[in-house]
Enzyme design. Structure first.
Site, short mmCIF file in Angstrom:
data_model
loop_
_atom_site.label_atom_id
_atom_site.label_comp_id
_atom_site.label_asym_id
_atom_site.label_seq_id
_atom_site.Cartn_x
_atom_site.Cartn_y
_atom_site.Cartn_z
N ARG A 82 0.68 -11.06 13.42
CA ARG A 82 -0.17 -10.54 12.36
C ARG A 82 0.44 -10.60 10.96
O ARG A 82 -0.12 -10.07 10.02
CB ARG A 82 -0.48 -9.08 12.68
N HIS A 140 -2.30 1.05 16.40
CA HIS A 140 -1.64 1.49 15.15
C HIS A 140 -0.32 2.20 15.41
O HIS A 140 -0.06 3.30 14.88
CB HIS A 140 -2.60 2.38 14.34
N HIS A 191 -2.99 -10.19 9.11
CA HIS A 191 -3.48 -8.95 8.49
C HIS A 191 -4.35 -9.31 7.28
O HIS A 191 -4.04 -10.25 6.54
CB HIS A 191 -2.23 -8.18 8.04
N ASP A 233 -6.22 -3.42 1.54
CA ASP A 233 -5.08 -3.19 0.66
C ASP A 233 -4.27 -4.47 0.45
O ASP A 233 -3.22 -4.45 -0.21
CB ASP A 233 -4.16 -2.07 1.18
N GLU A 239 -3.65 -4.19 19.41
CA GLU A 239 -2.78 -4.38 18.24
C GLU A 239 -1.81 -3.24 18.05
O GLU A 239 -2.17 -2.08 18.20
CB GLU A 239 -3.66 -4.51 17.01
N ASP A 255 -7.03 -1.65 17.47
CA ASP A 255 -5.77 -1.39 16.79
C ASP A 255 -5.22 -0.03 17.23
O ASP A 255 -5.82 1.01 16.94
CB ASP A 255 -5.99 -1.39 15.27
N ASN A 272 0.81 -1.21 0.00
CA ASN A 272 0.00 0.00 0.00
C ASN A 272 0.85 1.28 0.00
O ASN A 272 1.65 1.50 0.91
CB ASN A 272 -0.93 0.01 1.22
N ARG A 300 -13.30 -5.89 15.62
CA ARG A 300 -12.34 -4.84 15.96
C ARG A 300 -13.11 -3.54 16.05
O ARG A 300 -13.91 -3.21 15.16
CB ARG A 300 -11.25 -4.73 14.89
N TYR A 335 -7.17 6.98 12.92
CA TYR A 335 -7.02 5.74 12.16
C TYR A 335 -8.30 4.88 12.24
O TYR A 335 -8.88 4.72 13.32
CB TYR A 335 -5.84 4.88 12.68
N GLU A 339 -8.07 -11.45 9.90
CA GLU A 339 -8.75 -10.17 9.64
C GLU A 339 -9.53 -10.27 8.35
O GLU A 339 -9.03 -10.84 7.35
CB GLU A 339 -7.72 -9.03 9.54
N HIS A 369 -14.55 -5.25 11.08
CA HIS A 369 -14.23 -3.90 11.58
C HIS A 369 -15.51 -3.14 11.89
O HIS A 369 -16.34 -2.92 11.02
CB HIS A 369 -13.46 -3.12 10.51
N TRP A 386 1.97 7.11 11.99
CA TRP A 386 0.58 7.08 11.52
C TRP A 386 -0.06 5.73 11.82
O TRP A 386 0.60 4.69 11.73
CB TRP A 386 0.48 7.33 10.01
N GLU A 439 1.91 -6.92 11.36
CA GLU A 439 1.45 -6.70 9.97
C GLU A 439 2.50 -5.97 9.14
O GLU A 439 2.50 -6.09 7.93
CB GLU A 439 0.13 -5.95 9.94
#
Ligand code: CS2
Ligand code: MG
Length: 402
Positions: A283, A212, A312, A316, A236, A210, A37, A147, A159, A339, A122, A402, A262
């Protein structure tokens, strides 16, 4: 049988995907997901310029030898671009091997170890008050694990939460868009989100969250402890995973299980976290961690330390990656969760597949190989569109994860 062609197909049915199609001199084909991605063209060039020419004439049955040839032969080992390219080749060769054998890949991996693959969906909502409705949709669809991501008061975006009402696709601009972050606002807000979900749905529903990569170890320890009353299945990516010793600090303060991996692309990224039992779910994905061959090796190492898979599976990662993941998920002994962010109907048309969702479980189907392909004529109607993942800044402008 020999490899006659290695075709790299870039398409953008709503978001970019890169697919490797390997064609043998007998006309048998195999596909692999090469999507990274925001860096799709890097992997495309790596495959077209540095890998494809070296594959021509090779015996497609020699999957392990090809893996070693591409890994050791690169000299510059590991890294997301290299390992995504290797993953695509490896996955395509397993697809081919299944087709030649007339068996679904999971049968080549030792057969079914379970009735189906438990997936998580999600639930994303802008406010705490909207979270129960988002969770209820997934529960009604049959998901047994959810999640939960929620907007943070005072922050325009965060996020996992779409602000347009569309599906959440973070790679939203050719040049990275900028988002704002406040750890203090986040840590003050998240426990109330899960208190609300538990109050509405009770103790049985498996809940995940998550983080992130956005906290320090002590902040992650604080978050994990604050979430203990809500018994999450996992927290996560609590911290950026470069400092792996940092997970010892989190572990010392909280029993909230941790899922990481991930962004990992090799067994070496995982080895310390596994050996020291610093995580509970791994992940890593077929598409980014060297393919079925390497990921099976990683999960076998994880099994020694009671760590289960939690691969994961965001949108994407293409349907090719999801299909391959399901074959591996079905067969490994230490499967945890998979996921599942359903792709758009447009994407599903470009990637016809046999996998199915039903009552919270997925199955890859029993077609020979992976049970997925790419419709190249349809794919050609969706040209590549430059898209980068966002960057994140603290409220004072400091660049953050991010
Ligand atoms: C996320 C991903 O699904 C997840 O757990 O971490 O959506 C991640 O943000 C994207 O895959 C990045 O491309
Ligand atoms: Mg994640």
């Amino acid at each position: 049988m020999r490899i006659a062609e290695a075709r790299v197909i870039v398409t953008c049915p709503g978001r970019n995907f890169v697919t490797l199609k390997i064609v043998t001199d007998d006309g048998v084909t195999g596909v692999g997901d090469a999507t990274l991605n925001g860096r799709e063209l890097a992997v495309t060039a790596y495959l077209r310029e540095h890998v494809g020419p070296a594959l021509i004439g090779r015996d497609p049955a020699r999957i392990e030898d090809t893996w070693q040839y591409l890994y050791r032969g690169a000299y510059w080992r590991r890294g997301p671009v290299t390992m995504t390219a290797i993953a695509a080749v490896d996955t395509a060769l397993w697809d081919l091997k299944g087709k030649v054998a007339g068996l679904p890949v999971y049968q080549l991996l030792g057969g079914r170890s379970r009735d189906g693959v438990t997936v998580y969906g999600h639930a994303n909502a802008a406010t705490v008050d909207e979270v129960p409705a988002a969770v209820a949709v997934l529960v009604a669809d049959g998901y047994r694990a959810v999640r939960v991501q929620c907007g943070i008061p005072g922050l325009a975006k965060t996020y996992g939460v779409s602000t347009t009402g569309d599906r959440y696709e973070p790679a939203d601009a050719a040049v990275p868009s900028e988002e704002s972050w406040s750890t203090e606002r986040y840590l003050a807000h998240v426990p109330a989100v899960f208190a609300r979900v538990r109050a509405e749905f009770g103790p049985g529903l498996r809940l995940l969250h998550d983080v992130h990569h956005r906290l320090t170890p002590i902040e992650a320890a604080r978050l994990g402890r604050s979430l203990e009353p809500y018994a999450l299945t996992w927290m996560e990516d609590p911290v950026p995973a470069e400092l792996q010793d940092g997970f010892r600090l989190i572990r010392a303060h909280t029993t909230t299980p941790i899922a990481v991996g991930e962004v990992f692309n090799s067994i070496w990224d995982c080895e310390q976290l596994l050996r020291e039992q610093l995580i509970d779910y791994l992940r890593c994905s077929v598409g980014h961690a060297g393919g079925i061959t390497h990921l099976r090796r990683i999960f076998d190492l994880a099994a020694l330390y009671h760590v289960r898979s939690g691969s994961h599976g965001a949108t994407d990662l293409s349907p090719v990656c999801l299909a391959a993941a399901l074959h591996l998920d079905l067969s490994i002994p230490n499967f945890g969760l998979q996921e599942h962010m359903p792709h758009t109907a447009e994407t599903d048309r470009v990637f016809p597949h046999a996998y199915r969702f039903s009552a919270g479980l997925m199955h890859p189907g029993d077609e020979p190989g992976l049970g997925v392909d790419i419709d190249e004529e349809l794919a050609a109607r969706y040209p590549y569109r430059p898209a980068s993942l966002p960057v994140n800044r603290l409220e004072d402008g400091t660049l953050h994860s991010w």
